[in-house]
Structures are given as C-alpha cells and as structure tokens.
Design a protein around this motif. Structure first.
Motif, short mmCIF file in Angstrom:
data_model
loop_
_atom_site.label_atom_id
_atom_site.label_comp_id
_atom_site.label_asym_id
_atom_site.label_seq_id
_atom_site.Cartn_x
_atom_site.Cartn_y
_atom_site.Cartn_z
N THR B 304 -2.11 -3.48 -9.94
CA THR B 304 -3.51 -3.13 -10.16
C THR B 304 -4.42 -3.80 -9.14
OG1 THR B 304 -2.93 -3.13 -12.49
CG2 THR B 304 -5.27 -2.88 -11.96
N GLU B 305 -4.21 -5.12 -8.94
CA GLU B 305 -5.05 -5.85 -7.98
C GLU B 305 -4.94 -5.22 -6.59
OE1 GLU B 305 -3.12 -7.23 -10.28
OE2 GLU B 305 -3.33 -9.43 -10.31
N VAL B 306 -3.70 -4.98 -6.19
CA VAL B 306 -3.47 -4.48 -4.83
C VAL B 306 -4.08 -3.08 -4.66
CG1 VAL B 306 -1.68 -3.74 -3.21
CG2 VAL B 306 -1.46 -5.93 -4.38
N LEU B 307 -3.88 -2.21 -5.64
CA LEU B 307 -4.41 -0.85 -5.52
C LEU B 307 -5.94 -0.83 -5.55
CD1 LEU B 307 -1.91 1.38 -7.56
CD2 LEU B 307 -2.16 1.19 -5.09
N ASN B 308 -6.51 -1.67 -6.41
CA ASN B 308 -7.98 -1.75 -6.44
C ASN B 308 -8.53 -2.24 -5.11
OD1 ASN B 308 -8.03 -0.91 -9.04
ND2 ASN B 308 -8.34 -2.93 -9.95
N TYR B 309 -7.87 -3.23 -4.56
CA TYR B 309 -8.27 -3.79 -3.28
C TYR B 309 -8.20 -2.72 -2.18
CZ TYR B 309 -8.55 -7.54 0.24
OH TYR B 309 -8.92 -8.36 1.26
N GLU B 349 -1.90 -3.37 5.98
CA GLU B 349 -0.89 -3.71 4.97
C GLU B 349 -1.53 -4.67 3.99
OE1 GLU B 349 2.26 -3.81 8.70
OE2 GLU B 349 2.33 -5.41 7.21
N ILE B 350 -1.39 -4.38 2.72
CA ILE B 350 -2.04 -5.20 1.71
C ILE B 350 -1.07 -5.56 0.61
CG2 ILE B 350 -3.85 -5.24 -0.04
CD1 ILE B 350 -5.20 -3.09 1.74
N GLY B 351 -0.80 -6.86 0.49
CA GLY B 351 -0.01 -7.37 -0.63
C GLY B 351 -0.86 -8.39 -1.38
#
Lengths: 477, 477
Positions: B304-309, B349-351
């Motif tokens: 959730t955090e990653v997708l929202n970001y 790229e976002i983790g």
C-alpha cells in the motif's frame, strides 16, 4: 480559386438539397472528384473534421483505448467468413486484382470496415483472460462504392475512426457500447448538436452485429442523419475468426466484441444542423477560424492605423483561431458576405471610428446581430461569447428538433410531408418494409429511454397488432 | 499478448537485420500482416509516429501550409500522363479493376503518391497569379507493391504526409524546397538524430522531378536511410496537367511545383539510429511513455505504501507521459528488462527504502546509469534530464555518424566492408551503375555545403575523369 463575384446559394426553403450542394461549393468545403462518387475535401472542410477528430481522439484515449493501424487491403476470403457481414458489404467493395505488375491469386478488397481485416490478428494476440479487455481504435480511410453519392454524407471514400474491442463477458462489452454512445453524443454536443441516442431495429443494424446503437441528429429540413454507431457483435465474429481466450476456469471461451465508428459524415451533419440561407453557422469549437477581423478604410486614408489596430487585436486574442482579412480590391460588404457564408462565429469590424473610440463593432453569426464592444472589454466579452454562441446554437437546434418530431398514432395520419415522427410499433420487419415502400422511411431508433418503458399506444401504428415500444421513424440522409 | 518468458533479441554485432526484426517484434512495435508486404502497426509503434506527425504538422501549418484530402484512387490514365513518373511507379501499382459489383471501364490505381491525383484539380483552382502560391499538404496512406518488404522502412502500404505546392516563379519554389528540407532536418533533430541534407543524383531523383533534395540518416550498422525528400518538379507536371496562371503581364505561365514527403520510415530510422543490444532507446520527445514507475515490494509487505507513493509521484509529473507498472506476478527484474527493451527514457524504481528515505532510484535508458534523487528534487531533475537525454542521444549519434564516414580517393580503396564514404565524383551515371553492380551502393547525396565547393580531389574516384563535387555514397535501407 480567386472569385470576385458574390457567392450565392439557393434558399433552404426552395430546395434543401441544392442549398447543401451550394454551401459545400461556395464555402469551399469540398468538391466532386474525378473518380466517381469520391470527393476532395478542401482545407476549410478538412479543418472542421480535424477539430472533431482531435476532440474524439482525446476522449477515447482518455478512456484507455489505444490507436493502431492495419493494412487497408483485406483478403476477400476473410470478408466472406461472416455470412451477414459479406452480404451487407459485398455489393460495395472495390477490388484489387493486380499488384506489382502481376495478377493476384487472392483478390483483395479495400476495407469497407475492418472487422475482417483485424480479427485474425486479434485471435493471435489474445490467449488468456489476462489479455482482455483489448481496446483498439483506428483512424483510417474506407471505401464503399456508392450508387448515389452526397458530399460528406455518402462518398465512395471517407475518413473515420473505427474502434474494435474484445471483452471476456457480454456485460462488460455492452457497458462499453453505451459508454461509446455517450462519447459520440458528447461529440455532437461539442458541435452544439443535440443527438438522439437509441437502438437500431433488426433490419437496420450493422451487418454482423447482435445489436447496433446509434446517435441520430436532425437536419434543418427535418430529416435524420445517422451520426455514429456503436455495435455489440456478440461472439459472431469471434467464433468465425477464433477470437478466444483461456478463462480463469481453464476453459476456452469466445471473446465478446464491439465495433464503433464515427466518420466525417459528422461534418455534413454539422452543416445541415446549423446552416441557414446565408451559409454555414459554425460553433466556435469546430470553427477553423473563430474570429475574423475586417479592417475598413477608404483608399489609403487611415490604412496604417486601422491595420495596426487589427494586428494588435489579433495579438491580444492569441488563444483563438483569428484571421485578419486585409485582401485588397474587395469591399467590406463583400467580405462580410463571404465570412458569413463560411460561418465564422465572430466578426470584428474595424474602421477609423473604432480606432479613435477604442472599440470594435462585433458581429455574431449565430443570431446575426451586432454590438459595440470597448477594446478594454473585448477579451472578456469574447470569452463569454464563445460559450453563449455554442449554447445558443445548441438551444436553437434542440428546439427545432423537438418541435419537428410529431406523434403518430395510425397509418392514416402519415402523408408524404411527414419527415420525422414517433409512434408505437410492433417491431415487425414486414411492417417496416411497408413503410419504406410507401413513404421511403424506416425506423431510426428505439430511444434509450424507451427501452424499458411501455409504449404510449398499445396498438402498432402500422399493423394494429400489439406495440412493443415507442420508436422514432424518419426520412434520412 | 501475455508473455511471461523474458524477451530476447539478437545482438546488433551478430546480425543487425535480425536485431531489427527482433526489436520490432519484442518491443511490440509492429508485425507482419496477412496481406503480402504489409504490416500492422501496434499502439506502441503508432504512438511514436503520431508524436512525429504532430510535431511536423505543427511546423508546416505554422509555415502557412493547409491540409487537404484527395481520394486514394487515381485513374491510371492520369498516372500515365507524365512519362518519367509512370515509368517510376507503374511496376509498384495496386490496381482496382472492379467496384460496386461491376468491372470498371477506367481502371484505378491506389495512390503511390498523389501528383497525378491532385494536379488536374490544381489546374481548376489556379487561374491567376492572385491564386499563388498554393500550398497544400495531405496525411494519407500510400500503396507501392514491395518485392522485399522491411518493417516501417519498406512496406507495401505506409502512412506519410505529402506536400504539393505551386509557385509563380522558379526562385520561390526552390526557396521552399530548401525550407522544407530544413523542417525535415529539424524533425530528425527533434528525434535526436543528425540528418545529412543534400541533393540526389540524376539517377536517384524522384520520378518526374527536376531536382530532389534529401535528408539521410545513419543506422547503427553504418548504412544510410533516406529520411524524407523535397522535390522541385519544375513545370514538368504543370505542362502535362495544365497547371497554369494568368500573370500580371496578361500572359499564361506554367506554375512551378514542388512536392515533399516524410513517412513512418522515420520510425524505422529512429529505431536504427538509437537502438542497442538491450532494445530501443527513445528520446523523450517521441517516447509514448517518457517515465515508467516500477513499484517494488515483497509479497504484500509495504504494498500500500509503495503504490500510494508511486501514485503521488505520477500525479506530480502530470506534464509527462507516465505509466505505473503494477502488474502482478512479474519480478522487478523482468519489468526493468521489458521497459529497457521498449526504450522508455526514464525509470523510477520505488521500494520501501525509497519511500522511507523520500527518494527514488532513477534509471536513464540512454546511458544505462542509475542515480538516487530526493523526491523534493525530482521535478527539477526530470526537467533537466529530458533535455540531457535528448542531447546525449544526439551527440552519440552525431559522433557515431561522423566517425563512420570514410574518405575514399580511388576505386581500389573500396571493399565489401565499406558502408558509407565520401568521395570526389564526376557525376557520371555509368560510373554510378558500376558502383551499384559491384558494391551494391549508389550515391546518397551531394551535401548542401558541397554544392558550391570544389572537390577535394580533382579526379573522380571511379572514372579518373574530372571530379565535379564531393558526394556521399552508402549502402542503404
């Protein structure tokens, strides 16, 4: 192209068809081509189509549809695969028999629509439910050999977009059919034209479709113009071209397909819905020139001031499509007439009086009225006017349309002057044939709102049998 | 369309032609159609063309050219009117012999180019010098039956624009030829590709032209690609189709005509000029997706955090074409590979590490390097990068091209490995034939700068006779 005599057009009330041909010619929209049934669309006409196209393309891209391009040539045997489809289109095909100096073993048709050109490839692209929905659109030229051509409305070659989509389920596919119909209706609203949305009868639906939905618009002679169609094809083509997918259940299923198209007929509809005895009337959204500035001076008196002033005005109106008509050797009156004929929504007249008074004389084409506007108020006034003009044209067309649809209860009420009417119908194909033979009209649509409603009259106006729904009937282009 | 195995392409150094076919297929640009020699351009490939088209259309409209649409079918007898023209095109024609269920008395060809389709009408439109210049352009599909098709570069059907203009004088017409050449060169610059502008030899010019100018670009195997051509037709067609005007002198004169075209070959040139062993490399101007965001999370940890970001980042970059790749069941590595193959200029790229550090890992495809960027700096950095990437790709292509043009002084220096060279030439047609027969190459152009310059070598490298200018020669697509 130079033409110094005043351009004249037939009155709508005298001969509407001739009025239409005159306006096409005199407003420099299009002309007849050497190749039978085809037309040449001139810059002023093509720009209208390009403005419609840009808006529609944006709308369907925003909805997630992607553009694609398939070859214009289709193997005849592909066209023959869907029985109803080939019956519908084979009389209109243009056939390529020779290419590259050789006779072709497999004859090719120029696409009359692209179901048969695309769906073998769709079958390769679609393997599993993960590949669905597939939603593609193509902007393309189409050839359908016309016996009775009419500019924009019925040429042997035309430009259009054709959407071709595949869904896993019937429900999803049918949802899209309605969504696209809504977009088409909005596109006509963008042109200040009210659209009548509904479903086609069995005999009037697209060759190969399960259901065809249509947007119909009214010409100023009361006739109907089919403005765009959205078809649910069911699995008719999918079964023939093997457009199938492996479901989550591990079984093979056929895809549910739609196709939908809107062409430059819309330009013809635009002309017929708004034009008057003085020529075109264009809503600002689709006007190639939104504002024309006519500088007025006698001989060379005041020429520089007036032209400079015109240039300054033009620069202050950069967000609009503006043209200064400073052609020499033409009177202001001649120019007014010319730009009214071409339907330019707003004209600014500028003479020395306007320059010294820091004002302009503004003419609006929708209602042919003039007003004086101070230059300091001009930007604000024009911003209002582009909305006002669009709304006014829409209202006028909406009132015209509504007042020209009669309610008919029985066959005896119909006469040859009847153009568009509503009636309760049994939906029986034989009765539609009878109407066509006697009065040259067929059903146009079952309006969306009437699909789940009982008819106003229990008895069919033709057969006297039980009526199913209230339908619209009309003579049409 | 679903494909979970990793997409692989042949190395450029192993087999450049196969590399090209692999990239067309694996980057989902296009595929072979059922109809021989034709291709299907898929959404990712067509979008590149649409971006090129939009820029070119704007450039020519800004220059005062208007768009028009003529029928795609041309009476064969029109094509036969200009002798050189028919010789050049008749072997490639697709011929319609039947239409509307009947055999046609006058056979029609699908336009292989539109000189013969347009100029009879031009003759009607042009009466006096007041009607000049006439400057029209058409976006259209073209059919030329190809014996050896190659995606984008040489299909039997292709999309292009064709400008057709008429001037009163030779000087004005020739000015436009150069202006258009400059616009074409700019369009390649828009794609980060250096273009070599020059004049074609007599044997390589357009069938029916007096002079043909060309923009040539270099593929990464050193071969030349003709990227667009601008022709001065003189009065060749005007005399045949009677495109004439009454001059201010009261006399009849023939118009001086140009035609000029740029097609979706430009997409092929783009692939070949920038692509590498990992796939496409697209400059931001013509990238369907400019930025791809790949969210990275293990199982559902941090999802959730990653997708929202990711969503927030996308919204902050509204002025770009951005896509979030949140497809399930694919590893980040798989996605990286896929988007590199498709040439997306920038990848974010976002983790969870990026989320907690308020940063992103940014990968740029032009030089395949990564950098860490603070979210607060991201907009600024991307604004810089779209310019940097475009410039870097241009520089790289310019250096590659310059270093792959050899100077040749004599026939003996040529061998089969020679791809593109400069040499002093006598401009003798027989000598060009000899070169073609022995080394499968012809002259590409007399570069603009060399037209008024003496050759570096007084002796022609083939004949030993007097050389006239320094020319470019190359193998080509």
């Amino acid at each position: 192209m130079s033409k110094l005599e005043k351009r004249t057009i037939t009155k709508q009330s005298e001969d509407f068809s001739q009025w239409y041909l005159d306006i096409i010619r005199e407003a420099e929209l299009a002309e007849v081509a050497e190749v039978r049934g085809c037309g040449i669309v001139r810059p002023y006409g093509l720009k209208i189509w390009e403005l419609i196209k840009a808006e529609l393309n944006k709308r369907i891209e925003d909805d997630g549809v992607e553009n694609v391009y398939f070859p214009s040539l289709v193997p005849i045997e592909n066209l023959e695969m869907e029985k109803d489809h080939v019956e519908g289109f084979s009389p209109e095909l243009a056939v390529v028999t020779h290419a590259g100096g050789e006779e072709l073993t497999n004859k090719l048709a120029i696409r009359p629509t692209s179901e048969a050109a695309m769906y073998k490839t769709y079958a390769k692209w679609i393997q599993s439910y993960n590949d669905l929905p597939l939603r593609l659109n193509q902007w393309a030229n189409i050839v359908r050999w016309e016996k009775r051509p009419r500019p924009f409305l019925r040429w042997s070659e035309f430009l259009w977009q054709e959407g071709h989509t595949v869904y896993a389920t019937e429900a999803e596919a049918k949802d899209e059919v309605q969504k696209i119909l809504g977009i088409y209706s909005d596109i006509y609203k963008f042109m200040s034209i009210p659209a009548y949305c509904g479903k086609k009868s069995e005999s009037e639906k697209f060759a190969g479709a399960v259901e065809t939905y249509t947007v119909e618009v009214m010409s100023r002679d009361g006739k109907a113009i089919q403005g765009g169609t959205s078809h649910y094809l069911g699995t008719n083509f999918a079964e023939v071209f093997d457009v199938s997918y492996l479901g989550a259940d591990g079984e093979k299923h056929f895809g549910h397909q739609n196709s939908w198209g809107l062409s430059w007929r819309s330009v013809g509809a635009l002309i017929m819905a708004h034009g008057d005895d003085n020529g075109l009337r264009l809503p600002p959204n689709v006007a190639p020139i939104q504002i024309v500035i006519v500088p007025i001076f006698k001989d060379d008196a005041g020429k520089t001031e007036v032209l400079n002033y015109a240039q300054k005005l033009k620069e202050s109106l950069k967000e609009y499509r503006v043209k200064i008509d400073d052609k020499p050797n033409q009177t202001p009156g001649f120019k007014f007439h010319y730009w009214e004929l071409k339907g330019v929504p707003i004209r600014l007249e500028i003479g020395l009086q306007e320059v010294s008074g820091d004002k302009v004389t503004l003419f609006r084409r929708d209602n042919n009225t003039k007003e004086i506007v101070l230059t300091s108020d001009l930007k604000k006034r024009i911003k209002e006017l582009v909305v006002e003009i669009a709304d006014n044209l829409y209202q006028e067309a909406a009132e015209f349309s509504a007042s020209h649809i009669k309610r008919i209860e029985s066959w005896d009420e119909i006469d040859d002057s009847q153009v568009w009417f509503e009636a309760s119908w049994s939906e029986d194909a034989e009765s539609e044939k009878k109407l066509k033979e006697r009065f040259l009209m067929v059903s146009r649509e079952l309006p969306l709102g009437n699909e789940n409603k009982k008819p106003n009259n229990k008895k069919c106006f033709i057969t006297g049998k039980e009526a199913k729904h209230d339908w619209l009937f009309a003579k049409s282009y």
